[in-house]
Design a protein around this motif. Structure first.
Motif, PDB file in Angstrom:
ATOM      1  N   LEU A 117      -7.114   4.245  27.219  1.00 45.50           N
ATOM      2  CA  LEU A 117      -6.623   3.758  28.502  1.00 45.50           C
ATOM      3  C   LEU A 117      -7.164   2.378  28.883  1.00 45.50           C
ATOM      4  N   VAL A 118      -7.924   1.780  27.975  1.00 45.49           N
ATOM      5  CA  VAL A 118      -8.483   0.459  28.280  1.00 45.49           C
ATOM      6  C   VAL A 118      -7.345  -0.546  28.436  1.00 45.49           C
ATOM      7  N   GLU A 119      -7.470  -1.388  29.432  1.00 46.77           N
ATOM      8  CA  GLU A 119      -6.399  -2.364  29.690  1.00 46.77           C
ATOM      9  C   GLU A 119      -6.935  -3.775  29.616  1.00 46.77           C
ATOM     10  N   TYR A 143      -9.472  11.757  35.685  1.00 41.73           N
ATOM     11  CA  TYR A 143      -9.449  10.363  35.258  1.00 41.73           C
ATOM     12  C   TYR A 143      -9.531   9.525  36.521  1.00 41.73           C
ATOM     13  N   TYR A 144     -10.348   8.508  36.494  1.00 39.42           N
ATOM     14  CA  TYR A 144     -10.434   7.715  37.730  1.00 39.42           C
ATOM     15  C   TYR A 144     -10.802   6.281  37.412  1.00 39.42           C
ATOM     16  N   TRP A 145     -10.371   5.435  38.309  1.00 39.08           N
ATOM     17  CA  TRP A 145     -10.683   4.025  38.160  1.00 39.08           C
ATOM     18  C   TRP A 145     -10.911   3.449  39.544  1.00 39.08           C
ATOM     19  N   PHE A 146     -12.085   2.898  39.732  1.00 35.75           N
ATOM     20  CA  PHE A 146     -12.450   2.305  41.014  1.00 35.75           C
ATOM     21  C   PHE A 146     -12.168   0.822  40.997  1.00 35.75           C
ATOM     22  N   CYS A 147     -11.882   0.318  42.165  1.00 36.54           N
ATOM     23  CA  CYS A 147     -11.770  -1.132  42.308  1.00 36.54           C
ATOM     24  C   CYS A 147     -12.444  -1.526  43.619  1.00 36.54           C
ATOM     25  N   PHE A 148     -13.270  -2.547  43.535  1.00 40.24           N
ATOM     26  CA  PHE A 148     -13.949  -3.069  44.732  1.00 40.24           C
ATOM     27  C   PHE A 148     -13.481  -4.512  44.904  1.00 40.24           C
ATOM     28  N   PRO A 149     -12.373  -4.718  45.591  1.00 41.47           N
ATOM     29  CA  PRO A 149     -11.746  -6.044  45.600  1.00 41.47           C
ATOM     30  C   PRO A 149     -12.670  -7.128  46.145  1.00 41.47           C
ATOM     31  N   PRO A 198     -17.984   3.113  31.087  1.00 37.64           N
ATOM     32  CA  PRO A 198     -19.405   3.107  30.681  1.00 37.64           C
ATOM     33  C   PRO A 198     -19.673   2.311  29.408  1.00 37.64           C
ATOM     34  N   LYS A 199     -18.625   2.055  28.633  1.00 35.66           N
ATOM     35  CA  LYS A 199     -18.821   1.260  27.420  1.00 35.66           C
ATOM     36  C   LYS A 199     -18.750  -0.227  27.709  1.00 35.66           C
ATOM     37  N   GLY A 200     -18.433  -0.593  28.942  1.00 38.37           N
ATOM     38  CA  GLY A 200     -18.373  -2.006  29.293  1.00 38.37           C
ATOM     39  C   GLY A 200     -16.997  -2.613  29.132  1.00 38.37           C
ATOM     40  N   ALA A 201     -16.005  -1.783  28.855  1.00 36.14           N
ATOM     41  CA  ALA A 201     -14.649  -2.307  28.705  1.00 36.14           C
ATOM     42  C   ALA A 201     -13.880  -2.105  30.001  1.00 36.14           C
ATOM     43  N   MET A 202     -12.803  -2.889  30.177  1.00 31.99           N
ATOM     44  CA  MET A 202     -11.991  -2.730  31.371  1.00 31.99           C
ATOM     45  C   MET A 202     -11.098  -1.512  31.175  1.00 31.99           C
ATOM     46  N   GLY A 203     -11.538  -0.398  31.665  1.00 33.87           N
ATOM     47  CA  GLY A 203     -10.745   0.811  31.499  1.00 33.87           C
ATOM     48  C   GLY A 203     -11.236   1.866  32.459  1.00 33.87           C
ATOM     49  N   PRO A 204     -10.442   2.907  32.643  1.00 34.98           N
ATOM     50  CA  PRO A 204     -10.826   3.958  33.579  1.00 34.98           C
ATOM     51  C   PRO A 204     -11.964   4.814  33.026  1.00 34.98           C
ATOM     52  N   ARG A 205     -12.516   5.592  33.864  1.00 37.74           N
ATOM     53  CA  ARG A 205     -13.520   6.577  33.453  1.00 37.74           C
ATOM     54  C   ARG A 205     -12.895   7.954  33.525  1.00 37.74           C
ATOM     55  N   SER A 206     -13.548   8.889  32.908  1.00 41.96           N
ATOM     56  CA  SER A 206     -13.049  10.252  33.026  1.00 41.96           C
ATOM     57  C   SER A 206     -14.249  11.182  33.050  1.00 41.96           C
TER      58      SER A 206
END
Lengths: 277, 748
Positions: free
Chosen positions: A134-136, B147-153, B309-317
């Protein structure tokens, strides 16, 4: 006291005393027993719990001995006093009132930097299979410009203090989780305790640890089961009674139970928090 | 960053911010699950939620935005001394929707709202609108995967922000007097604004005192704009970096007052209390030069999606099945309960051995039901039932796996109904049921080709089942049905636990476990009872209280049929006590069923398992061989006296089930041999094993042995008298005596 009552009491008491005297070899069964048997009042089974309470006042002190139990009203009053001082200390305790019922609990959350290795394996074990897909790339990332990286394993310990009507003592519920909300297993909680502390714990209240649903939240929590609370509290309360000191049950109890599960109660609570009248 | 700082000479350093880490309490996911199931259902529209951040962490903790179970109560209280942050929850119905959601658009939308609040001045009135977040979730409630992805604009200055003065701790800049004055001023601001935390504020200080004010009082507070100091409630604990909330605030300052300001001093306010001692000294303070930003311009570029957690731009689960899936919860609770037994009482208990044991229950009646329940209590997961009966109206009151409904319209098959009930009780169980008959000696199968073929299939099925399990429980209601499994299991070297009931007596026993086949040659097969008893008693004279039959190793122990001198046959003619009929005192099956399981557990805990030396009643005072205590051969219970004894007996060389000659025939001729047994009367097995001969000898020598019998009775009486003071011995001694001479006095 009729002989029937003594007989009845022996039957109930002996297994418990035997168990107790095995653990604390210093306590001899016969002394203890004779001690107790002369104070047994003709109570029904209902009273068998109070009855441990009465064993405690078997010193020659007299009839106005303090109880090793806490009634619900005193629980709330003791908590109130505890919370008042906590807010002075900014110690993080708060009261959560539960909607609908008038019951509530005292709550505190602390964060502990985790031992990375102990949690990282867990992370890989518990991750869902397809999250890497799911990495974008299109999503903007400004690490290079204006963000600094913090990568840290943190454990969150959540403590709830509730009242147990059936045991008439406070009960400590707790759970530990990672920052994503996954609960740590008992093994993980155990692994995060310093090894030199573990031996001591196994003898203490830790052996009453069990898992239960939180009575108000309905979520799984670990519990230091209240079945032996009275046993731990008795010597302290007895001493206080002899010395004619008044103690806040919650403070005393929490300072006994808390350290077992990484919950520290600052010493100043003991002097600063009063017992409810 | 470190590299950048060392290059100070070449380019002025830029300010960097510590982003928020999302921190979700377990309660949040529970609450989300409830909301999804009860309120949102398929509704994907955005929902307002609330989180908070805190500036009192001890150093070493990451900058966090916390969401707990109360996150859905947007108007609910914020924990004391914490700053609230309002967010928007987008909960999608599918993982596809989660993936395909346009993250950039979501971010831009919130960034625009923030920018509009800045432009309209709303952000000056209430600067808390600057700290916003987005939470995109997909809850897979079948698997309890989230599955979740946070954003802090955060709105960005394209060219970054120049540091004019590097961050220093407040105590390096302020005197103690100034610090305490600042504390007092901040607290007063809090109480005047009716909160316990103010996210953004203005600061003015002289050598003597420090004043603070809310942002909306800007023009009153700052007389001249030469040097302006602002305060931000800072959740970061790093000594060189401010936390995320400062970013949008600087954008606000730059766009509102940037043209008039040259340099802005920023006080990152950190306020922690340890052991009752408050400290704000570790707050940091630094100066930046704000880039110019025109209010009329379009919304600046924004960033803010959290990395995985791996440092990539992606969601967490997160996989929460362990604490949310009721089935997993049941499993882990069952296991935990058992583990606690180990923690508290029996540290050396080997639970894995127990839990992994595969148990075959032959019979799903009163005994079978109770054995199964006790096995479940021990966490045994693999339980297989074999029974050919249907549930009848008399069953449910005594057989705890069945209900009245199960008896209707002819009754369900016991084996299958028992499996269904086990799964209902505990979904984690791996249970299977076989509705089949066990061929029995004296019950002919040779009526037709069909019946023979059926019998052969049943035998094969039973062989396969026994082979696939570790422990076989014999829990049938007839004696002869125990014969075939006894033979098969003896041949396959599988442990058998046998339980049989009389009216108020029962026997629970383990069958002797023959030595592995390879070593059979070296070991003499069980010889006659008397010679072995001599050798065993003479070899262990040192043990005090050792009786004639103590210390029998597991491979020499008898089976259920070893004690008998008649071969199993049609039970209508059978007379032995423990299988007269199934009329027994109702509590007996529960006692015997429980004891059968507990015996198995004790055997499993013994390092030698089924080969463990049999404990006897004499051993009750000795050091137990396992952490759980004794490992007897038999438990014979007498409910009328509420008494159990633990006799042990040797394998009988003329046994109709486990003697070498029977096993040899079975292993050599297989079904051919078995069918002979099924079809013949008991004389076939008795002839084969030499029992017939024994009977004849006995009759011929009856007078000769009369003396012996007299002796026996004398010994009995002596024992009874001698041990009158010890309630343990008489029954047991009597039993031994009966056992020694029993073969010669079948009617005894």
């Amino acid at each position: 006291m009729s002989s029937k009552n003594v007989l009845f009491s022996k039957k109930l008491l002996i297994p418990w005393l035997e168990k107790y005297s095995q653990k604390n070899t210093g306590w001899k069964l016969p002394d203890h027993f004779s001690h107790v048997s002369c104070y047994i009042s003709p109570l029904s089974l209902e009273g068998s719990r109070k009855w441990h309470g009465t064993t405690m006042m078997s010193d020659k002190e007299g009839s106005s001995a303090a109880s090793c139990y806490l009634d619900e009203k005193s629980f709330h009053l003791s908590c109130q006093l505890f919370l008042q001082y906590s807010s002075v200390l900014k110690d993080g305790w708060s009261w959560t009132e539960f909607k609908g019922v008038k019951e509530g609990y005292m709550k505190k959350t602390i964060l502990i930097p985790g031992r990375l290795c102990s949690l990282l394996n867990q992370f890989w074990k518990h991750k869902t299979e397809d999250v890497d897909a799911l990495v974008e790339d299109q999503v903007d990332d400004d690490t290079e410009n204006q963000a600094v990286c913090e990568n840290q394993a943190v454990m969150c310990y959540e403590y709830h203090v509730l009242y147990s009507c059936s045991y008439q003592v406070p009960v400590l519920y707790f759970r530990a989780s990672t920052l994503d909300g996954r609960l740590l297993s008992l093994e993980e909680v155990w692994n995060n305790i310093r090894p030199n502390y573990r031996k001591h714990l196994l003898q203490g209240p830790w052996d009453t640890l069990t898992q239960q649903e939180h009575p108000l939240l309905g979520q799984p929590f670990f519990v230091l089961h209240p079945c032996r609370t009275e046993e731990f509290m008795r010597p302290v309360l007895q001493m206080a009674h002899v010395e004619k000191r008044k103690v806040n049950y919650i403070v005393t109890w929490l300072s006994v139970m808390g350290p077992m599960v990484r919950l520290e109660v600052p010493l100043s609570y003991c002097t600063a928090v009063a017992a409810p009248d | 960053m470190a590299a950048e700082l060392t290059e100070k000479g070449s380019a002025p350093p830029k300010l960097q911010f510590a982003p928020f880490s999302s921190a979700l309490e377990a309660g949040f996911w529970h609450q989300l699950t409830q909301k999804k199931l009860n309120d949102y259902r398929l509704d994907e529209s955005p929902k307002s939620i609330k989180g908070y951040y805190y500036n009192g962490d001890p150093s070493g903790l990451p900058t966090r935005l916390t969401l707990e179970f109360s996150a859905f109560e947007i108007d609910g209280p914020t924990p004391a001394h914490c700053c609230p942050a309002v967010g928007t929850l987008y909960n999608t119905n599918t993982l596809e929707a989660f993936k395909s959601t346009d993250k950039k658009a979501l971010l831009d939308q919130v960034a625009n709202e923030i920018w509009n609040a800045i432009k309209s001045g709303a952000a000056v009135e209430d600067p808390s609108v600057l700290t916003r977040f987005i939470l995109l979730t997909f809850a897979d409630l079948k698997k309890y995967h989230f599955y979740y992805w946070f954003c802090f604009p955060a709105l960005c200055f394209v060219e970054g922000i120049q540091l004019v003065k590097d961050p220093v701790l407040l105590e390096q800049k302020f005197s103690l007097k100034q610090i305490s004055s600042f504390q007092v001023a901040y607290d007063r601001l809090c109480s005047s604004s009716g909160t316990t935390a103010v996210p953004y504020f203005l600061v003015k200080y002289s050598e003597k005192s420090v004043e603070v004010a809310s942002l909306k009082d800007w023009s009153l507070f700052f007389a001249d704009l030469k040097k302006v100091t602002v305060g931000v409630y800072d959740p970061c604990t790093l000594p060189q970096h401010p936390g995320w909330p400062l970013r949008n605030f600087l954008v606000l300052l730059a766009s509102k007052w940037g043209s008039q300001l040259d340099v802005v001093e920023v006080l990152c306010f950190r306020d922690r209390t340890l052991q009752g001692i408050r400290s704000v000294q570790h707050s940091i303070i630094f100066q930046v030069k704000l880039p110019s930003l025109s209010l009329s311009a379009a919304c600046p570029k924004s960033v803010g999606w959290e990395k995985n957690p791996k440092g990539a731009m992606g969601p967490r689960s997160v996989n929460l099945s362990e604490c949310m899936d009721p089935k997993r919860l049941a499993e882990s609770s069952v296991d935990l309960n058992l583990k606690l037994m180990r923690w508290r009482l029996v540290p050396s208990l080997d639970l894995d051995k127990v839990v992994s044991t595969k148990c075959l229950l032959l019979g799903a009646g009163t005994l079978g039901c109770n054995v199964a329940r006790t096995l479940m209590g021990w966490g045994v997961r693999h339980i297989t039932f074999v029974d050919n009966a249907k549930i009848s109206y008399s069953n449910p009151v005594r057989q705890p796996l069945y209900e009245f409904e199960d008896c209707l319209s002819g009754g369900k098959s016991k084996a299958l109904a028992a499996v269904d009930r086990l799964r209902k009780i505990f979904p984690g169980v791996n249970a299977e049921g076989f509705n089949m008959s066990i061929p029995m000696p004296g019950h002919p199968v040779n009526f037709s080709e069909v019946t023979i073929a059926q019998a052969q299939r049943d035998v094969e099925q039973l062989e396969a089942l026994i082979s696939a399990h570790d422990v076989v429980f014999l829990l049938m209601d007839t004696r002869e049905s125990r014969w075939l499994p006894t033979v098969i299991a003896a041949s396959q070297r599988k442990l058998i636990v046998n339980a049989a009931l009389g009216f108020d007596t029962f026997v629970v026993m383990r069958h002797g476990l023959k030595k592995p086949k390879a070593s059979d040659a070296g070991d003499s097969s069980p010889s006659s009872a008397s010679s072995l008893s001599d050798s065993s008693s003479s070899s262990t004279p040192a043990i005090p209280g050792a009786s004639l039959f103590s210390n029998i190793p597991g491979h020499r122990l008898g089976c259920y049929f070893c004690n008998d001198v008649v071969a199993p046959g049609d039970s209508t003619r059978d007379r032995t006590l423990d299988q007269q009929c199934t009329v027994s005192r109702p509590g007996l099956a529960m006692i015997a069923g429980a004891l059968a399981v507990e015996l198995m557990i004790s055997i499993l805990q013994h390092p030698e398992g089924g080969y463990a030396v049999a404990s006897s009643s004499d051993d009750r005072m000795n050091e137990p061989p396992t952490s759980l205590g004794l490992v007897p051969h038999q438990i014979r219970g007498f409910l009328s006296r509420f008494d159990n004894v633990l006799p042990a007996s040797l394998a009988f060389d003329k046994c109709t089930a486990c003697s070498p000659v029977v096993l040899d025939h079975y292993e050599r001729d297989g079904f051919q041999f078995l069918s002979k047994v099924f079809n013949s009367s008991h004389s076939f097995l008795e002839d084969l094993t030499g029992l017939t001969l024994l009977h004849q000898e006995t009759q011929a020598a009856e007078r000769m042995y009369f003396c012996t019998s007299l002796c026996t009775i004398t010994v009995c009486l002596l024992n009874l008298t001698y041990c009158a003071f010890n309630r343990m011995y008489p029954v047991q001694k009597l039993w031994h005596i009966f056992r020694v001479y029993g073969h010669f006095f079948p009617m005894c």
